[in-house]
Write an enzyme that holds these catalytic residues in place. Structure first.
Site, mmCIF file in Angstrom:
data_model
loop_
_atom_site.group_PDB
_atom_site.id
_atom_site.type_symbol
_atom_site.label_atom_id
_atom_site.label_comp_id
_atom_site.label_asym_id
_atom_site.label_seq_id
_atom_site.Cartn_x
_atom_site.Cartn_y
_atom_site.Cartn_z
ATOM 1 N N ASP A 110 0.839 -1.209 0.000
ATOM 2 C CA ASP A 110 0.000 0.000 0.000
ATOM 3 C C ASP A 110 0.873 1.258 0.000
ATOM 4 O O ASP A 110 0.594 2.233 -0.711
ATOM 5 C CB ASP A 110 -0.933 -0.031 1.220
ATOM 6 C CG ASP A 110 -2.038 1.013 1.138
ATOM 7 O OD1 ASP A 110 -2.429 1.384 0.018
ATOM 8 O OD2 ASP A 110 -2.526 1.447 2.194
ATOM 9 N N ASN A 132 -2.612 -11.080 -4.102
ATOM 10 C CA ASN A 132 -2.428 -12.529 -4.181
ATOM 11 C C ASN A 132 -1.089 -12.883 -3.553
ATOM 12 O O ASN A 132 -0.029 -12.478 -4.060
ATOM 13 C CB ASN A 132 -2.457 -13.003 -5.636
ATOM 14 C CG ASN A 132 -3.850 -12.917 -6.210
ATOM 15 O OD1 ASN A 132 -4.825 -13.319 -5.557
ATOM 16 N ND2 ASN A 132 -3.979 -12.369 -7.406
ATOM 17 N N LYS A 156 -9.767 8.254 -11.004
ATOM 18 C CA LYS A 156 -9.308 6.911 -10.597
ATOM 19 C C LYS A 156 -7.907 6.629 -11.120
ATOM 20 O O LYS A 156 -7.613 6.863 -12.294
ATOM 21 C CB LYS A 156 -10.256 5.839 -11.156
ATOM 22 C CG LYS A 156 -11.670 5.972 -10.682
ATOM 23 C CD LYS A 156 -12.551 4.932 -11.375
ATOM 24 C CE LYS A 156 -14.014 5.282 -11.202
ATOM 25 N NZ LYS A 156 -14.901 4.438 -11.997
#
Ligand SMILES: CCCCC/C=C\C/C=C\C/C=C\C/C=C\CCCC(=O)SCCNC(=O)CCNC(=O)[C@H](O)C(C)(C)COP(=O)(O)OP(=O)(O)OC[C@H]1O[C@@H](n2cnc3c(N)ncnc32)[C@H](O)[C@@H]1OP(=O)(O)O
Length: 201
Positions: A110, A132, A156
């Protein structure tokens, strides 16, 4: 870690890569901006945040004693919209015995994709992070977190990344993320803020 750091610092010499400042460098230089920032974007939350506590705020990746938690450095390539984070977690990031905690890996992912979104898009927040976990990462090993800005669609930003061993032979983790740019009318020039806080190459 030192060797990798030196290799990336060499890449910074022609200006194609930039050694990004640590959050602490930015926070120390710009701490007065933080309450203005919160007030601008989250006026309701601003009333709920204790100002005294805010002055003690620390990003939690920098809250461990040296060598025990998150040790990392990030390098940014503006032309390729990539960030590489060289990360060596310490023994206090253990999950399964002998391996890093998945939450610690998620945190570093992150932080890396987040920094990529910030320098590419301004003030953003993580809306979605998909991870994952493909192989467990041995505790205290050094890994490379390679992040890439894939797309900007209006507010976005889509950023993907992988976590690999230094020799690139082991793919530990893959992730995709969505960041949303906060209200652009209240834009802080954060890219300049981050890049101007960079230590000399
Ligand atoms: C000067 C001071 C500067 C301060 C900073 C200083 C220095 C920083 C420097 C370095 C920092 C260092 C490293 C960075 C480290 C780590 C990064 C960590 C980042 C975080 O740790 S951050 C915490 C976790 N994060 C949250 O706490 C977010 C909670 N959340 C919200 O606050 C809202 O949710 C928000 C704001 C995200 C969006 O809210 P909003 O109202 O602005 O926008 P809205 O909802 O309208 O969405 C717009 C369009 O995105 C689509 N959309 C939204 N969410 C989606 C989802 N999940 N999946 C798919 N699509 C989604 C909608 O569907 C719509 O799409 P469309 O336009 O097409 O309809």
């Amino acid at each position: 870690m030192r060797l990798l750091f030196d290799q990336f610092m060499k890449k910074c010499e022609d200006g194609s890569w930039i050694h990004l400042p640590s959050y602490e460098d930015i926070a120390t230089q710009r701490s007065q901006d933080f309450s203005t920032f919160i007030h601008a974007y989250f006026p309701t939350a601003s009333e709920q945040i204790n100002k005294e506590k805010l002055s003690q705020g620390r990003i939690f990746t920098r809250s461990f004693e040296d060598g025990l938690g998150f040790e990392y450095v990030m390098f940014y390539n503006d032309a390729e919209k990539r960030i590489v984070c060289v990360f060596q977690g310490g023994p206090h990031l253990q999950g399964m015995p002998g391996f890093f905690h998945g939450g610690a890996i998620a945190t570093m992912i992150d932080a890396t994709v987040g920094m990529n979104a910030i320098v590419s898009g301004g003030i953003v927040m993580t809306a979605n992070l998909n991870i994952n976990f493909k192989r467990p990462i041995p505790l205290c090993s050094i890994v490379l977190i390679n992040s890439q800005l894939d797309k900007i669609e209006g507010r976005k930003l889509l950023v993907s990344c992988n976590v690999q061993s230094v020799d690139e032979k082991i793919l530990y983790t893959e992730a995709t993320s969505l960041f949303i740019k906060l209200n652009p009318e209240k834009e802080f020039h954060i890219k300049e803020l981050v890049l101007n806080s960079a230590p000399p190459a």
